[in-house]
Design a protein around this motif. Structure first.
Motif, short mmCIF file in Angstrom:
data_model
loop_
_atom_site.label_atom_id
_atom_site.label_comp_id
_atom_site.label_asym_id
_atom_site.label_seq_id
_atom_site.Cartn_x
_atom_site.Cartn_y
_atom_site.Cartn_z
N MET A 110 -4.64 -4.21 -3.71
CA MET A 110 -5.34 -3.52 -2.61
C MET A 110 -6.46 -2.63 -3.18
O MET A 110 -6.32 -2.10 -4.26
CB MET A 110 -4.38 -2.60 -1.84
N LEU A 111 -7.51 -2.47 -2.42
CA LEU A 111 -8.49 -1.46 -2.79
C LEU A 111 -7.74 -0.15 -2.90
O LEU A 111 -6.87 0.16 -2.09
CB LEU A 111 -9.58 -1.36 -1.71
N SER A 164 -8.59 2.84 -2.32
CA SER A 164 -8.82 3.87 -1.30
C SER A 164 -8.40 3.37 0.06
O SER A 164 -8.33 2.18 0.32
CB SER A 164 -10.27 4.26 -1.31
N SER A 174 -5.35 1.73 5.85
CA SER A 174 -4.40 0.78 5.25
C SER A 174 -3.13 0.62 6.06
O SER A 174 -2.63 1.58 6.65
CB SER A 174 -4.00 1.28 3.86
N GLU A 186 -10.51 -8.23 -4.76
CA GLU A 186 -10.03 -6.98 -4.17
C GLU A 186 -9.71 -7.24 -2.71
O GLU A 186 -10.31 -8.12 -2.10
CB GLU A 186 -11.10 -5.89 -4.24
N LYS A 187 -8.79 -6.44 -2.15
CA LYS A 187 -8.41 -6.67 -0.75
C LYS A 187 -7.95 -5.40 -0.09
O LYS A 187 -7.52 -4.45 -0.77
CB LYS A 187 -7.31 -7.73 -0.66
N HIS A 188 -8.03 -5.39 1.23
CA HIS A 188 -7.55 -4.26 2.02
C HIS A 188 -7.08 -4.79 3.37
O HIS A 188 -7.84 -5.47 4.07
CB HIS A 188 -8.69 -3.25 2.22
N LEU A 189 -5.84 -4.47 3.69
CA LEU A 189 -5.29 -4.86 5.00
C LEU A 189 -5.24 -3.60 5.85
O LEU A 189 -4.73 -2.56 5.40
CB LEU A 189 -3.87 -5.41 4.83
N GLY A 190 -5.77 -3.67 7.06
CA GLY A 190 -5.86 -2.46 7.85
C GLY A 190 -5.57 -2.63 9.31
O GLY A 190 -5.39 -3.74 9.84
#
Lengths: 104, 104
Positions: free
Chosen positions: A1-2, A4, A103, B41-45
């Motif tokens: 995950m990023l 931030s 997140s 890179e990844k981000h789950l939101g």
């Protein structure tokens, strides 16, 4: 995950997207904007060469900023560089869409 | 700037966004999806607690993936984990919007 938590992704549709002079001015303003200190990571973009039904590639510029948390994002919103960007560039765009995500 | 060039940001509007069982299933599927090796890179939101006229906070989940280049993104599109995600989850969403961006 990023690393931030707070993702702030902005899409701009310029009024005159084929005007190179306007685009150059806008790019310069974006590059100055992303020097705000509370931005942890950033990406300035234009639509990629992908083409499927679900893809919206109609925008002119994208601004992805990543913040450690919402507080850092809130500082950015009120930062003089951000206010100056809006003051100088708002007349250039026809439409702006923002997606803010935290997140899971 | 984010080190990688290709940003792929997907927003999902679930058919039944208040159904916790469905949301749990979807979250689990997203977490499995982002194990595809070419994702840098990844981000789950989910939508942040911001509220201005330009902000679209109507979506249920966001999936931000960053790739080194378009070729790595293209591998992801055809990856068995991605195809399985679509097969298992497409019935859960009402609408998907994708923004693909490459660096200025």
């Amino acid at each position: 995950m990023l690393e931030s938590n707070f993702i702030h992704h902005v899409f701009f549709w310029l009024k005159d997207p084929d005007n190179q002079e306007v685009k150059t001015k806008f790019e310069k303003a974006l590059k100055e904007l992303v020097t705000v200190e509370t931005i942890a990571e950033k990406h300035l973009g234009t639509p990629a060469a992908t083409n499927r039904g679900v893809i919206d590639s109609s925008y002119t510029f994208s601004l992805l900023t990543v913040f450690k948390n919402k507080a850092d994002h809130d500082i950015y919103q009120e930062h003089p560089k951000h206010l100056k960007f809006i003051e100088n560039c708002a007349e250039l765009w026809d439409r702006v869409v923002v997606y803010d995500s935290e997140s899971l």
